[in-house]
Design a protein around this motif. Structure first.
Motif, PDB file in Angstrom:
ATOM      1  N   LEU A 102       0.753  -1.227   0.079  1.00  0.00           N
ATOM      2  CA  LEU A 102      -0.054   0.102  -0.085  1.00  0.00           C
ATOM      3  C   LEU A 102       0.774   1.163   0.068  1.00  0.00           C
ATOM      4  CD1 LEU A 102      -3.065   0.413  -0.070  1.00  0.00           C
ATOM      5  CD2 LEU A 102      -2.768   0.877   2.579  1.00  0.00           C
ATOM      6  N   GLN A 103       0.605   2.235  -0.915  1.00  0.00           N
ATOM      7  CA  GLN A 103       1.355   3.421  -0.956  1.00  0.00           C
ATOM      8  C   GLN A 103       0.413   4.812  -0.586  1.00  0.00           C
ATOM      9  OE1 GLN A 103       2.889   3.841  -5.079  1.00  0.00           O
ATOM     10  NE2 GLN A 103       4.131   1.885  -4.939  1.00  0.00           N
ATOM     11  N   GLU A 104      -0.762   4.440  -0.790  1.00  0.00           N
ATOM     12  CA  GLU A 104      -1.628   5.582  -0.285  1.00  0.00           C
ATOM     13  C   GLU A 104      -2.981   5.114   0.472  1.00  0.00           C
ATOM     14  OE1 GLU A 104      -4.054   9.506  -2.397  1.00  0.00           O
ATOM     15  OE2 GLU A 104      -2.765   8.159  -3.593  1.00  0.00           O
ATOM     16  N   PHE A 120       0.140   0.459  11.965  1.00  0.00           N
ATOM     17  CA  PHE A 120       0.630   0.737  10.592  1.00  0.00           C
ATOM     18  C   PHE A 120       2.221   0.019  10.522  1.00  0.00           C
ATOM     19  CE2 PHE A 120      -2.350   4.299  12.206  1.00  0.00           C
ATOM     20  CZ  PHE A 120      -2.733   4.376  11.049  1.00  0.00           C
ATOM     21  N   LEU A 121       2.452  -0.749  11.223  1.00  0.00           N
ATOM     22  CA  LEU A 121       3.782  -1.548  11.078  1.00  0.00           C
ATOM     23  C   LEU A 121       4.040  -2.004   9.774  1.00  0.00           C
ATOM     24  CD1 LEU A 121       4.879  -2.628  14.488  1.00  0.00           C
ATOM     25  CD2 LEU A 121       5.944  -0.828  13.234  1.00  0.00           C
ATOM     26  N   PRO A 122       2.848  -2.853   9.252  1.00  0.00           N
ATOM     27  CA  PRO A 122       2.841  -3.619   8.072  1.00  0.00           C
ATOM     28  C   PRO A 122       2.936  -2.671   6.828  1.00  0.00           C
ATOM     29  CG  PRO A 122       1.027  -4.324   9.501  1.00  0.00           C
ATOM     30  CD  PRO A 122       1.423  -3.130  10.012  1.00  0.00           C
ATOM     31  N   LEU A 123       2.873  -1.263   6.939  1.00  0.00           N
ATOM     32  CA  LEU A 123       2.791  -0.514   5.715  1.00  0.00           C
ATOM     33  C   LEU A 123       4.047   0.246   5.496  1.00  0.00           C
ATOM     34  CD1 LEU A 123      -0.635   1.276   6.617  1.00  0.00           C
ATOM     35  CD2 LEU A 123      -0.071  -0.921   5.350  1.00  0.00           C
ATOM     36  N   THR A 124       5.060  -0.576   5.045  1.00  0.00           N
ATOM     37  CA  THR A 124       6.260  -0.326   4.999  1.00  0.00           C
ATOM     38  C   THR A 124       6.525   0.737   3.701  1.00  0.00           C
ATOM     39  OG1 THR A 124       6.940  -2.283   3.927  1.00  0.00           O
ATOM     40  CG2 THR A 124       7.425  -2.076   6.390  1.00  0.00           C
ATOM     41  N   SER A 125       5.582   0.602   2.654  1.00  0.00           N
ATOM     42  CA  SER A 125       5.805   1.600   1.380  1.00  0.00           C
ATOM     43  C   SER A 125       4.803   2.506   1.352  1.00  0.00           C
ATOM     44  CB  SER A 125       5.100   0.318   0.267  1.00  0.00           C
ATOM     45  OG  SER A 125       6.050  -0.561   0.500  1.00  0.00           O
ATOM     46  N   LEU A 147       6.368   4.339   9.637  1.00  0.00           N
ATOM     47  CA  LEU A 147       6.167   4.530   8.273  1.00  0.00           C
ATOM     48  C   LEU A 147       7.194   5.170   7.566  1.00  0.00           C
ATOM     49  CD1 LEU A 147       2.477   6.229   8.304  1.00  0.00           C
ATOM     50  CD2 LEU A 147       3.021   3.777   7.910  1.00  0.00           C
ATOM     51  N   PRO A 148       8.227   4.391   7.437  1.00  0.00           N
ATOM     52  CA  PRO A 148       9.611   4.804   6.914  1.00  0.00           C
ATOM     53  C   PRO A 148       9.470   5.448   5.361  1.00  0.00           C
ATOM     54  CG  PRO A 148       9.420   2.409   6.402  1.00  0.00           C
ATOM     55  CD  PRO A 148       8.341   2.607   7.124  1.00  0.00           C
ATOM     56  N   GLN A 149       8.491   5.230   4.531  1.00  0.00           N
ATOM     57  CA  GLN A 149       8.325   5.868   3.319  1.00  0.00           C
ATOM     58  C   GLN A 149       7.251   7.026   2.989  1.00  0.00           C
ATOM     59  OE1 GLN A 149      10.378   4.821   1.006  1.00  0.00           O
ATOM     60  NE2 GLN A 149      11.432   3.441   2.481  1.00  0.00           N
ATOM     61  N   LEU A 150       6.887   7.575   4.298  1.00  0.00           N
ATOM     62  CA  LEU A 150       5.923   8.599   4.425  1.00  0.00           C
ATOM     63  C   LEU A 150       6.473   9.851   3.695  1.00  0.00           C
ATOM     64  CD1 LEU A 150       3.102   9.003   5.269  1.00  0.00           C
ATOM     65  CD2 LEU A 150       4.160  10.051   7.573  1.00  0.00           C
TER      66      LEU A 150
END
Length: 267
Positions: A102-104, A120-125, A147-150
Motif C-alpha cells: 500500500l502506498q496511499e 501501521f507497522l505492516p505499511l512499509t511502503s 512509516l519509513p516511506q511517508l
C-alpha cells in the motif's frame, strides 16, 4: 468451415470463442483494470470477494465502523485504499496486515480518536496518509515513525488538544515539516485560549513548563506510597531519638549525683 461438422464440434468452437472470465468483483462494486469502486453502497464491511489483483480500492461514503484483523481479503498488490466518510472509529492492530504494498491510505472524515503504532507497522511502503477530519486530540508520533516511506501527511480539522501531551507530536512535525500538507489548517481546539491557534507556530519556549516537569502515573503512585511511609518513619525516628536524649540526660544527672564530694563532720 471445420467447426460445423457435428454438435460436439460446434460446442467446442463456441467454448473457444467465449471470452475469458474476468476476476471476481463484488455485486456492490464496479471493477475494471485492477480498480474496484465500492463507494456509496451503504456497506458495513469490506467485501470479501475482491480479486487478489486489485490495486485500487474505493470504499468511501459507506457505514464501516471498524476494521478487524480479517476485514480485508488477501490483497498483496493493493496500492491505494480509500475509506473516507465512513463511521470508522476503531482499527485493530492487525487490520492492515497483508497490505504491505500500500502506498496511499485515506482515512479522512471518520470518527477515529486514537491510533497505535502497531496498526501501521505492516505499511512499509506507505507514502501518503490522510487522517484529516477525524476526532484526534493527540497522536502518538510512533504511528508516523512506523512509516519509513511517508512523504505526505494530512492532519487538518481534528480537535487537537494543545497541552503538554501534544509536545511529542509537535517535535515530529517540526522535524518533518516538508511532509506535512495543509499545515495552515492544523489548529488547536482546546484549551479555549488557544482555539484556532496554528500548531506549527509553537516554539520550544511554548513548552518550557512541560519539559522535565511532567510526571508519569508510575511516579505519582511511587510518591503516594513513599510519602506516608516517610512520614511515619520520621515520627518513629524523632520519638526514638527523643527517648535516647532523655535517657542520656537522666544518666548524666545520676552520675553527677554519685560523684558529689561528701562532707565529714567531726564528732
Amino acid at each position: 468451415m471445420g467447426c460445423w461438422r457435428g454438435p460436439s464440434t460446434v460446442l467446442a468452437c463456441l467454448l473457444l470463442l467465449r471470452p475469458l472470465p474476468s476476476p471476481a468483483c463484488p455485486a456492490a462494486c464496479r471493477c475494471s483494470s485492477g480498480e474496484a469502486d465500492c463507494s456509496k453502497h451503504a456497506l458495513r464491511e469490506v467485501p470479501q470477494s475482491l480479486s487478489a489483483n486489485t490495486s485500487t480500492l474505493w470504499l468511501g461514503y459507506n457505514f464501516i465502523t471498524a476494521l478487524g484483523p480479517q476485514s480485508f481479503p488477501p490483497l498483496p498488490g493493493l496500492l491505494l485504499l480509500s475509506l473516507p466518510h465512513n463511521h470508522l472509529g476503531l482499527i485493530h492492530s492487525q487490520a492492515l496486515v497483508g497490505l504491505g504494498a500500500l502506498q496511499e491510505l485515506d482515512l479522512s472524515n471518520n470518527y477515529l480518536t486514537a491510533l497505535t503504532p502497531e496498526t501501521f507497522l505492516p505499511l512499509t511502503s506507505l507514502a501518503t496518509l490522510n487522517l484529516g477530519s477525524n476526532r484526534l486530540g493527540e497522536l502518538d508520533p510512533g504511528v508516523l515513525c512506523a512509516l519509513p516511506q511517508l512523504q505526505a501527511l494530512l492532519l487538518q480539522d481534528n480537535p487537537w488538544v494543545c497541552s503538554c501531551g501534544i509536545l511529542p507530536l509537535w517535535h515530529w512535525l517540526s522535524h518533518n515539516r516538508e511532509k506535512v500538507r495543509e499545515e495552515s489548517l492544523l489548529l488547536c481546539r482546546v484549551p479555549e485560549h488557544l482555539n484556532e491557534y496554528p500548531i506549527m507556530d509553537f516554539r520550544n519556549e511554548s513548552f518550557r513548563q512541560c519539559q522535565e516537569t511532567s510526571l508519569s502515573a508510575q511516579h505519582y503512585i511511587t510518591f503516594l506510597i513513599i510519602g506516608p511511609f516517610s512520614f511515619m518513619a520520621s515520627i518513629f525516628f524523632c520519638t526514638f531519638m527523643g527517648s535516647i536524649i532523655v535517657v542520656y540526660h537522666n544518666l548524666r544527672r545520676e552520675s553527677h549525683f554519685w560523684r558529689r564530694p561528701r562532707i565529714c563532720r567531726g564528732r
